[in-house]
Design a protein around this motif. Structure first.
Motif, PDB file in Angstrom:
ATOM      1  N   SER A 276      -3.352  -0.981  -5.456  1.00 19.82           N
ATOM      2  CA  SER A 276      -2.499   0.103  -4.962  1.00 19.82           C
ATOM      3  C   SER A 276      -1.128   0.118  -5.629  1.00 19.82           C
ATOM      4  O   SER A 276      -0.332   1.014  -5.357  1.00 19.82           O
TER       5      SER A 276
ATOM      6  N   ASP B 107      -9.571  -4.823  -2.698  1.00 18.11           N
ATOM      7  CA  ASP B 107      -9.441  -3.514  -3.338  1.00 18.11           C
ATOM      8  C   ASP B 107      -9.356  -3.664  -4.853  1.00 18.11           C
ATOM      9  O   ASP B 107      -9.943  -2.864  -5.605  1.00 18.11           O
TER      10      ASP B 107
ATOM     11  N   ALA C 276       0.787  -1.229   0.000  1.00 22.47           N
ATOM     12  CA  ALA C 276       0.000   0.000   0.000  1.00 22.47           C
ATOM     13  C   ALA C 276       0.820   1.280   0.000  1.00 22.47           C
ATOM     14  O   ALA C 276       0.453   2.253  -0.647  1.00 22.47           O
ATOM     15  N   THR C 277       1.914   1.323   0.729  1.00 22.79           N
ATOM     16  CA  THR C 277       2.603   2.594   0.907  1.00 22.79           C
ATOM     17  C   THR C 277       4.108   2.406   0.988  1.00 22.79           C
ATOM     18  O   THR C 277       4.602   1.627   1.827  1.00 22.79           O
TER      19      THR C 277
ATOM     20  N   PHE D  78      -7.732   2.819  -2.124  1.00 29.30           N
ATOM     21  CA  PHE D  78      -6.644   3.405  -1.352  1.00 29.30           C
ATOM     22  C   PHE D  78      -5.905   4.515  -2.089  1.00 29.30           C
ATOM     23  O   PHE D  78      -5.629   5.568  -1.522  1.00 29.30           O
ATOM     24  N   LYS D  79      -5.578   4.293  -3.350  1.00 27.61           N
ATOM     25  CA  LYS D  79      -4.809   5.288  -4.100  1.00 27.61           C
ATOM     26  C   LYS D  79      -5.575   5.868  -5.282  1.00 27.61           C
ATOM     27  O   LYS D  79      -5.044   6.656  -6.052  1.00 27.61           O
ATOM     28  N   HIS D  80      -6.828   5.460  -5.425  1.00 30.54           N
ATOM     29  CA  HIS D  80      -7.708   5.985  -6.476  1.00 30.54           C
ATOM     30  C   HIS D  80      -7.128   5.775  -7.869  1.00 30.54           C
ATOM     31  O   HIS D  80      -7.278   6.625  -8.747  1.00 30.54           O
ATOM     32  N   HIS D  81      -6.464   4.632  -8.072  1.00 35.07           N
ATOM     33  CA  HIS D  81      -5.964   4.295  -9.401  1.00 35.07           C
ATOM     34  C   HIS D  81      -7.140   3.921 -10.297  1.00 35.07           C
ATOM     35  O   HIS D  81      -8.015   3.138  -9.911  1.00 35.07           O
TER      36      HIS D  81
ATOM     37  N   ASN E 144       1.536   0.435  -8.907  1.00 34.81           N
ATOM     38  CA  ASN E 144       1.597   1.367 -10.026  1.00 34.81           C
ATOM     39  C   ASN E 144       1.308   0.707 -11.364  1.00 34.81           C
ATOM     40  O   ASN E 144       0.982   1.397 -12.330  1.00 34.81           O
TER      41      ASN E 144
END
Length: 255
Positions: free
Chosen positions: A165, A140, A23-24, A152-155, A167
């Motif tokens: 999440s 997700d 996630a991060t 989470f990252k609005h991809h 890339n």
């Protein structure tokens, strides 16, 4: 007492690292940095304790078991070679930053894992943290496939391929290559537990199979051919070394 608390704290931080891994990046850096810092504190405490016991300077606080030294010595030699290569670099300032920020940090993180993952119980909890994190990530991804955007990252869903999440869909597929075999092994491990009641064992197996199916479905939605090839190779390894998994291995390799 402080030495033992440092050991437990390293384990908690590593579980946190594996949980936030998908996630991060910032979370990974924070947990990794704290784990390395606590590892150095633990080694310093061990060195001080050994010096007090012997009334002199000793290196027993940094001593490694023979089984650990088999892996640690080559890693140490690799780090030393990388450090020496800094002096031969055309850009020493960039090389030293890369050495400290990547090579040395990764090596210390390896030693942190080696230091605290010493029992079956700890390894089990570490893998559980990884599976729970992967389960949330796959939910997700399914939401992204349904709604067109992950939580989470609005991809945004691109070309019908999920990435959650991560890339890129290929990155999600590469992550699942590691997670799916762990989930499959967990299913067979739960199936062999004789202490559980039949109903409880069935529930565990069903839940594990459902989670593994979710992971495989999400991998399919990545449309990553390289990920499927890697998973097929993992299935072949399962087939060669564990005859109990022949059915799942063959089905995965065929898929």
């Amino acid at each position: 007492m402080a030495y033992l608390w440092c050991d437990r704290l390293i384990f908690v931080l590593l579980c946190g690292l594996i949980f936030v891994l998908p996630a991060t990046t910032a979370g990974v850096e924070i947990f990794a940095g704290l784990a390395i810092f606590v590892l150095l504190v633990k080694k310093a405490l061990g060195l001080v304790s050994a010096c007090r016991a012997s009334r002199g300077f000793v290196l027993s606080g940094f001593a490694l078991p023979r089984s650990a030294a088999v892996v640690s010595i080559p890693v140490g030699v690799f780090v030393l070679v990388c450090f020496l290569s800094v002096f031969l670099s055309v850009a020493p300032d960039l090389s030293i930053n890369a050495f400290i920020g990547k090579t040395l940090k990764t090596a210390l993180l390896f030693f942190a894992v080696q230091e605290c993952m010493t029992t079956r119980q700890r390894m089990t909890w570490f893998l559980r943290a990884a599976l729970v994190s992967a389960f949330i990530l796959c939910l997700d991804a399914m939401w992204q496939f349904y709604a067109g955007q992950d939580i989470f990252k609005h991809h945004v869903l691109t070309e019908g391929r999920v990435n959650a999440s991560f890339n890129h869909p290929n990155s999600l597929g590469a992550y699942l290559i590691v997670i799916i075999p762990i989930a499959v092994v967990s299913v067979f491990s739960w199936a062999e537990k004789r202490r559980d009641l039949a109903g409880e064992r069935f529930a565990r197996i069903f839940m594990g199979m459902a989670i593994a199916a979710l992971f495989i479905a999400v991998m399919g939605l990545t449309f990553s051919r390289g990920a499927w090839l890697g998973l097929a190779c993992a299935a072949i390894v399962f087939l060669l070394f564990d005859k109990r998994t022949w059915f799942a291995a063959v089905m995965t390799a065929v898929a």
